[in-house]
Design a protein around this motif. Structure first.
Motif, PDB file in Angstrom:
ATOM      1  N   GLY A 159       7.310  -0.256 -12.031  1.00 25.33           N
ATOM      2  CA  GLY A 159       6.541  -0.854 -13.118  1.00 25.33           C
ATOM      3  C   GLY A 159       5.090  -1.119 -12.771  1.00 25.33           C
ATOM      4  O   GLY A 159       4.362  -1.717 -13.554  1.00 25.33           O
ATOM      5  N   VAL A 160       4.637  -0.704 -11.588  1.00 33.78           N
ATOM      6  CA  VAL A 160       3.267  -0.947 -11.132  1.00 33.78           C
ATOM      7  C   VAL A 160       2.395   0.232 -11.555  1.00 33.78           C
ATOM      8  O   VAL A 160       2.684   1.373 -11.181  1.00 33.78           O
ATOM      9  N   PRO A 161       1.342   0.007 -12.343  1.00 34.00           N
ATOM     10  CA  PRO A 161       0.450   1.120 -12.695  1.00 34.00           C
ATOM     11  C   PRO A 161      -0.383   1.549 -11.494  1.00 34.00           C
ATOM     12  O   PRO A 161      -0.814   0.723 -10.690  1.00 34.00           O
ATOM     13  N   LEU A 215       8.683   2.183   1.514  1.00 33.32           N
ATOM     14  CA  LEU A 215       9.974   2.861   1.403  1.00 33.32           C
ATOM     15  C   LEU A 215      10.204   3.414   0.001  1.00 33.32           C
ATOM     16  O   LEU A 215      10.818   4.485  -0.151  1.00 33.32           O
ATOM     17  N   VAL A 216       9.742   2.697  -1.022  1.00 28.05           N
ATOM     18  CA  VAL A 216       9.943   3.177  -2.392  1.00 28.05           C
ATOM     19  C   VAL A 216       9.185   4.492  -2.602  1.00 28.05           C
ATOM     20  O   VAL A 216       9.728   5.468  -3.145  1.00 28.05           O
ATOM     21  N   ALA A 217       7.933   4.541  -2.176  1.00 22.41           N
ATOM     22  CA  ALA A 217       7.139   5.764  -2.328  1.00 22.41           C
ATOM     23  C   ALA A 217       7.736   6.919  -1.543  1.00 22.41           C
ATOM     24  O   ALA A 217       7.796   8.057  -2.016  1.00 22.41           O
ATOM     25  N   SER A 244      -4.595   5.694  -5.915  1.00 18.12           N
ATOM     26  CA  SER A 244      -3.203   5.523  -5.514  1.00 18.12           C
ATOM     27  C   SER A 244      -2.374   6.747  -5.881  1.00 18.12           C
ATOM     28  O   SER A 244      -1.477   7.153  -5.141  1.00 18.12           O
ATOM     29  N   GLY A 245      -2.668   7.354  -7.042  1.00 14.63           N
ATOM     30  CA  GLY A 245      -1.966   8.577  -7.412  1.00 14.63           C
ATOM     31  C   GLY A 245      -2.223   9.712  -6.435  1.00 14.63           C
ATOM     32  O   GLY A 245      -1.304  10.487  -6.100  1.00 14.63           O
ATOM     33  N   VAL A 246      -3.448   9.819  -5.954  1.00 19.88           N
ATOM     34  CA  VAL A 246      -3.768  10.845  -4.957  1.00 19.88           C
ATOM     35  C   VAL A 246      -2.997  10.598  -3.663  1.00 19.88           C
ATOM     36  O   VAL A 246      -2.471  11.533  -3.042  1.00 19.88           O
ATOM     37  N   ARG A 247      -2.887   9.331  -3.248  1.00 19.67           N
ATOM     38  CA  ARG A 247      -2.171   9.019  -2.013  1.00 19.67           C
ATOM     39  C   ARG A 247      -0.681   9.332  -2.148  1.00 19.67           C
ATOM     40  O   ARG A 247      -0.062   9.875  -1.229  1.00 19.67           O
ATOM     41  N   PRO A 262       0.830  -1.212   0.000  1.00 23.39           N
ATOM     42  CA  PRO A 262       0.000   0.000   0.000  1.00 23.39           C
ATOM     43  C   PRO A 262       0.861   1.258   0.000  1.00 23.39           C
ATOM     44  O   PRO A 262       1.994   1.264   0.498  1.00 23.39           O
ATOM     45  N   LEU A 263       0.306   2.328  -0.552  1.00 24.22           N
ATOM     46  CA  LEU A 263       1.033   3.594  -0.628  1.00 24.22           C
ATOM     47  C   LEU A 263       0.794   4.384   0.645  1.00 24.22           C
ATOM     48  O   LEU A 263      -0.235   5.031   0.825  1.00 24.22           O
TER      49      LEU A 263
END
Length: 210
Positions: free
Chosen positions: A106-108, A63-65, A113-116, A57-58
């Motif tokens: 590579g995850v769309p 850690l990547v986000a 999710s973009g808002v988060r 989850p974002l």
């Protein structure tokens, strides 16, 4: 078939044992079991399909986000000092965070999710803004520079009673702290909302291109 047993008893036809002494009169052959038949017309059961691993989850535990947002946020903050570009750069921060996240994982990302991810970027950008704001405004406020700055900006409306009341508030410590907190709150709202909007636009644009 024997008609008499060795014990002398007369045997009935097709007898397996002597009714007198119990001696077996012939061997009993057990029938072989019929082989199991497989119905080839029946459809074969499908092989179990392994479930695809779900992306993490974002949130701030991703850690990547967080790393992507931590790289994008300071750059967008520094460029936001350019006049008339700060609003666009806050939107661009969320957009670029989604773009780099897609390139990295590579995850769309869908719109939610973009808002988060845009919200995470906005919060980190606000944290950078708060640190710089504190380092620059607090020494200025301690020397009375805030009141002087506001007087210069509001000199055309110096006769307005509301302006006079605001200037009197700036001359007191509680009033100055309240105004600075309001300014920080407004910055938080604008930065996070615009970054979230950029994240939503990025999720639509990046997903369509890929």
């Amino acid at each position: 078939m024997l008609e008499f047993c060795t014990c002398g008893a007369q045997l009935p036809p097709d007898s397996l044992f002597c009714h007198k002494c119990g001696k077996p009169q012939r061997e009993v052959i057990e029938p072989e079991p019929a082989p199991e038949t497989v119905d080839e017309s029946a459809p074969a059961s499908p092989a179990p399909v392994a479930a695809a691993p779900q992306p993490p989850p974002l949130n701030f535990h991703n850690l990547v986000a967080v790393r992507i947002a931590f790289v994008v946020a300071p750059v967008a903050f520094l460029l936001s000092w350019i006049p008339a570009l700060n609003l666009l750069l806050w939107i661009a921060a969320g957009f670029l965070a989604v773009y780099f996240h897609r390139r990295r994982t590579g995850v769309p990302l869908n719109v939610r999710s973009g808002v988060r991810l845009g919200w995470i970027t906005g919060v980190l950008m606000f944290a950078v803004t708060t640190v710089i704001f504190t380092l620059t405004v607090v020494p200025l406020a301690a020397n009375g520079g805030i009141v002087t700055l506001f007087r210069q900006q509001l000199r055309n409306n110096a006769s307005d009673p509301n302006v006079q009341e605001a200037l009197r508030m700036l001359e007191t410590t509680p009033g100055l702290a309240a105004i600075l907190l309001v300014m920080l709150f407004m910055l938080f709202v604008f930065i996070t909302l615009l970054s979230m909007a950029g994240g939503a636009l990025g999720s639509k644009f990046v997903s369509r291109n890929h």
